[in-house]
Design an enzyme around this catalytic site. Structure first.
Site, PDB file in Angstrom:
ATOM      1  CG  ASN A   9      -1.722   1.218   1.424  1.00 59.01           C
ATOM      2  OD1 ASN A   9      -1.843   2.026   0.513  1.00 59.01           O
ATOM      3  ND2 ASN A   9      -2.291   1.390   2.615  1.00 59.01           N
ATOM      4  CE  LYS A  11      -0.178   3.405   4.871  1.00 60.45           C
ATOM      5  NZ  LYS A  11      -0.114   3.583   6.305  1.00 60.45           N
ATOM      6  CG  HIS A  88      -5.812   2.133   5.488  1.00 58.87           C
ATOM      7  ND1 HIS A  88      -5.367   3.103   6.343  1.00 58.87           N
ATOM      8  CD2 HIS A  88      -4.810   1.231   5.383  1.00 58.87           C
ATOM      9  CE1 HIS A  88      -4.134   2.805   6.733  1.00 58.87           C
ATOM     10  NE2 HIS A  88      -3.769   1.671   6.160  1.00 58.87           N
ATOM     11  CD  GLU A 161      -3.525  -2.306   7.916  1.00 60.23           C
ATOM     12  OE1 GLU A 161      -2.363  -2.450   7.515  1.00 60.23           O
ATOM     13  OE2 GLU A 161      -4.194  -1.311   7.666  1.00 60.23           O
ATOM     14  N   GLY A 167       2.716   2.262  11.339  1.00 58.33           N
ATOM     15  CA  GLY A 167       3.761   3.292  11.271  1.00 58.33           C
ATOM     16  C   GLY A 167       4.455   3.577  12.591  1.00 58.33           C
ATOM     17  CB  SER A 198       5.259  -1.551  12.343  1.00 56.98           C
ATOM     18  OG  SER A 198       4.858  -0.250  12.683  1.00 56.98           O
ATOM     19  N   GLY A 218       2.763  -0.850   4.463  1.00 57.97           N
ATOM     20  CA  GLY A 218       2.776   0.564   4.105  1.00 57.97           C
ATOM     21  C   GLY A 218       4.195   1.031   3.829  1.00 57.97           C
ATOM     22  N   GLY A 219       4.809   1.635   4.834  1.00 58.35           N
ATOM     23  CA  GLY A 219       6.137   2.259   4.696  1.00 58.35           C
ATOM     24  C   GLY A 219       7.164   1.408   3.946  1.00 58.35           C
TER      25      GLY A 219
END
Ligand code: PGA
Length: 238
Positions: A9, A11, A88, A161, A167, A198, A218-219
């Protein structure tokens, strides 16, 4: 051994399609889905040649009409999208999305043969650690009983999640992830349950040892070579 799914993702970030093309130039695994921003979706559709599937990050709850800024499920289908994240926590927080809207979005997607990836998860950690797992299970099941009304749960993917893990660098224990994934499977008959929050090079092996069928990332997904490193290590282990 089960196939671990990597759902990336991005984002509201731009990732160069070349980064993924280079990192997966000789890819023969079929367990990666990328979810770029709407503007980049058509470019990322090229990655299907490398067996990388295409997802979106959101969809409208409506079919068409005067809904400025929204994108419908049929538009996504025309852009070769086969998966779409809905609900989300960032959409709940910044766009005040409700469980009814998330449910309507998932239904729209299913009508167009797009698999919804439905996100659920509790906001905070319990003060009493011993209550945490029960609290998380109850929270997630309450969200899903609303969202999955009149939906065939076997046709959706659920991503657990915990919002406190997104994050933050913090992740739940293996026991915690297993308990929540188990509750989602048992209570609703969902087949594919992901973990998100994370997930990174530091902890991926630990999370792959849980009962989760994959991760919503994500990140770390902004770095194609890190994703390739993780995917390659799953291939070696299988
Ligand atoms: P993170 O995000 O991997 O950066 O924690 C996960 C998510 O929001 O889906």
């Amino acid at each position: 051994m089960k196939k671990f799914l990597f759902v990336c993702n991005f984002k509201m970030n731009s990732v160069a399609v070349e980064d993924y093309q280079n990192a997966f130039a000789s890819n023969d695994s079929d367990n990666i889905i990328v979810c770029p921003n709407f503007c980049d979706i058509k470019q990322f559709a090229q990655l299907k040649l490398l067996h990388i599937e295409l997802g979106a990050q959101d969809v409208s709850e409506y079919d068409c009409g005067a809904y400025t800024g929204q994108v419908s499920a049929s538009m996504l289908k025309d852009s070769k999208v086969d998966y779409c994240i809905v609900g989300h926590s960032e959409r709940k927080k910044y766009c005040f999305e409700t469980l009814d809207q998330i449910s309507a979005k998932a239904k729209n997607l299913l009508q167009k043969n797009i698999t919804p990836i439905i996100c659920v998860g509790e906001e905070i950690l319990c003060k009493k650690e011993e209550l945490q797992i029960d609290y998380s299970k109850k929270y997630v099941c309450a969200e899903l009983s609303k969202i999955l009304q009149n939906i065939d749960a076997k046709k959706v993917i659920v991503a657990y999640e915990p919002i406190w893990a997104i994050g933050s660098g913090k992740i739940p224990t293996i026991q915690h992830i297993n308990a929540v994934c188990g509750a989602i499977r048992q209570n609703f008959g969902v087949n594919i349950v992901l973990y998100g929050g994370s997930f990174s090079l530091k902890n991926y092996q630990q999370i792959m040892d849980t009962d989760a069928d994959g991760a919503l990332i994500g990140g770390a997904s902004l770095h194609a070579e890190e994703i390739a490193q993780m995917v390659n290590s799953t291939l070696k282990n299988n």
